[in-house]
Design a protein around this motif. Sequence first.
Motif, mmCIF file in Angstrom:
data_model
loop_
_atom_site.group_PDB
_atom_site.id
_atom_site.type_symbol
_atom_site.label_atom_id
_atom_site.label_comp_id
_atom_site.label_asym_id
_atom_site.label_seq_id
_atom_site.Cartn_x
_atom_site.Cartn_y
_atom_site.Cartn_z
ATOM 1 N N VAL A 174 0.838 -1.200 0.000
ATOM 2 C CA VAL A 174 0.000 0.000 0.000
ATOM 3 C C VAL A 174 0.876 1.255 0.000
ATOM 4 C CG1 VAL A 174 -1.730 1.289 1.288
ATOM 5 C CG2 VAL A 174 -1.889 -1.189 1.143
ATOM 6 N N ILE A 175 1.938 1.233 0.815
ATOM 7 C CA ILE A 175 2.864 2.364 0.840
ATOM 8 C C ILE A 175 3.514 2.547 -0.528
ATOM 9 C CG2 ILE A 175 5.000 3.268 1.850
ATOM 10 C CD1 ILE A 175 4.259 1.799 4.435
ATOM 11 N N ALA A 176 3.920 1.423 -1.138
ATOM 12 C CA ALA A 176 4.541 1.489 -2.466
ATOM 13 C C ALA A 176 3.585 2.106 -3.476
ATOM 14 C CB ALA A 176 4.950 0.087 -2.924
ATOM 15 N N GLY A 177 2.305 1.734 -3.398
ATOM 16 C CA GLY A 177 1.317 2.335 -4.289
ATOM 17 C C GLY A 177 1.216 3.833 -4.096
ATOM 18 N N GLY A 178 1.210 4.274 -2.842
ATOM 19 C CA GLY A 178 1.157 5.715 -2.566
ATOM 20 C C GLY A 178 2.393 6.445 -3.059
ATOM 21 N N LEU A 179 3.552 5.822 -2.868
ATOM 22 C CA LEU A 179 4.794 6.446 -3.334
ATOM 23 C C LEU A 179 4.825 6.552 -4.855
ATOM 24 C CD1 LEU A 179 7.415 4.772 -0.962
ATOM 25 C CD2 LEU A 179 6.662 7.161 -0.940
ATOM 26 N N VAL A 180 4.327 5.518 -5.534
ATOM 27 C CA VAL A 180 4.283 5.549 -7.000
ATOM 28 C C VAL A 180 3.383 6.684 -7.476
ATOM 29 C CG1 VAL A 180 3.430 4.308 -9.028
ATOM 30 C CG2 VAL A 180 4.874 3.134 -7.370
ATOM 31 N N ILE A 181 2.224 6.822 -6.857
ATOM 32 C CA ILE A 181 1.298 7.909 -7.220
ATOM 33 C C ILE A 181 1.971 9.267 -7.006
ATOM 34 C CG2 ILE A 181 -0.862 9.055 -6.609
ATOM 35 C CD1 ILE A 181 -1.959 6.270 -5.880
ATOM 36 N N LYS A 182 2.642 9.402 -5.865
ATOM 37 C CA LYS A 182 3.297 10.670 -5.534
ATOM 38 C C LYS A 182 4.422 10.989 -6.513
ATOM 39 C CE LYS A 182 5.642 13.049 -1.702
ATOM 40 N NZ LYS A 182 6.083 12.920 -0.278
ATOM 41 N N LEU A 183 5.259 10.006 -6.807
ATOM 42 C CA LEU A 183 6.393 10.216 -7.700
ATOM 43 C C LEU A 183 5.938 10.532 -9.130
ATOM 44 C CD1 LEU A 183 8.760 7.381 -6.427
ATOM 45 C CD2 LEU A 183 9.042 9.845 -6.082
ATOM 46 N N VAL A 184 4.952 9.775 -9.601
ATOM 47 C CA VAL A 184 4.442 10.024 -10.960
ATOM 48 C C VAL A 184 3.789 11.395 -11.034
ATOM 49 C CG1 VAL A 184 2.760 9.277 -12.677
ATOM 50 C CG2 VAL A 184 4.151 7.583 -11.483
ATOM 51 N N GLY A 185 3.042 11.736 -9.997
ATOM 52 C CA GLY A 185 2.400 13.052 -9.976
ATOM 53 C C GLY A 185 3.403 14.180 -10.005
ATOM 54 N N GLN A 186 4.495 14.042 -9.261
ATOM 55 C CA GLN A 186 5.520 15.085 -9.256
ATOM 56 C C GLN A 186 6.238 15.166 -10.593
ATOM 57 O OE1 GLN A 186 7.982 14.106 -5.871
ATOM 58 N NE2 GLN A 186 6.755 15.330 -4.477
#
Length: 378
Positions: free
Chosen positions: A364-376
Amino acid sequence: MSYLLEGILAVTPQQIVMYLIGTFLIWLAVKKQYEPALLLPMGFGAILVNLPLSGVINQNMAGIGETAGIIQWLFETTIEASEALPILLFIGIGAMIDFGPLLTQPVMFLFGAAAQFGIFFAISLATLLGFDLKDAASIGIIGAADGPTSILVSQILHSRYIGAIAVAAYSYMALVPIIQPAAIKLVTTHKERQIRMTYNPREITKQTKILFPILTTIIVGLIAPASVALVGFLMFGNLLRECGVLDNLAKTAQNELANLITILLGITISFSMRADEFVRVDTLLILAIGLVAFIFDTIGGVLFAKVLNLFLRTKINPMIGAAGISAFPMSSRVVQKLATAESNGNIILMQAVGVNVSGQIASVIAGGLVIKLVGQYL
């Protein structure tokens, strides 16, 4: 007669393929009992949405105009507009999980983190194969072996392949007993798989079990805000379980709520399995990349354990690293079954469970980090 034959004459070869795929998913659910609660509604839904002039999706009908379809309405309301179904499912999942084995051995969380390697490897591979970053990131999350997280990430990133991603994620979760033993044996020796581990549990206080979901939500919410909905609802479900004053609500979350959401999620996600969007070369690539991600997640956890063994006096069985994927509790059971097959009486289940529940959080954390990184990046 022409009116009665209208539907039959409108069937396309691609829709016939989807009927076969839907039937295959139902066969896996019923005959093989692979994730039946999800694969059966997904399989039946795949047939429903591919019937010509189907009333379950929006249609323009002569003399009537556009009619609203229930599956399309559910998809647009509970997944596309709000991601409600995959998020709500995490309440039930959280209520089912006992974090005691992880709290007894906090170091096991490192294995859960290591087992997410396949996600980022698959993202890189998908990008090299021509997928744009949003689709590549969504495809990579398949490696987490967590259906709700895969659906949520692909929906938030507006991936064009949510149907294929959902099918791949849940199919590989169901195929854990087949895929993981082969991947484990690929990178371990018979002697390593025979290693015995001593489990010395210590008493975990009720206060600790209550504080754990609260503190985890706060910490993860600050580190990866995009994952706070998933982590928050997962930990809320666990808090219902551990608080000791809401037993009826905890049981409802584990059973009625989880079962209802699972049924609705399975049949609703089938909206994205319409033939015109699913029967494509891209879909086969997604399934292949998802399998690579899943295998590399398993191998990543095992190799991490092997590296640790280079420095540890008391060796650990590297197979427990494979349980770091999110497929709980299937993966830990597979690891234990393999341990018993390699050495009769070898019990490493509780260590594997500790790693398995850590993998649930880590994915779940990895999913959130992926969303954050892609968004940035975008």
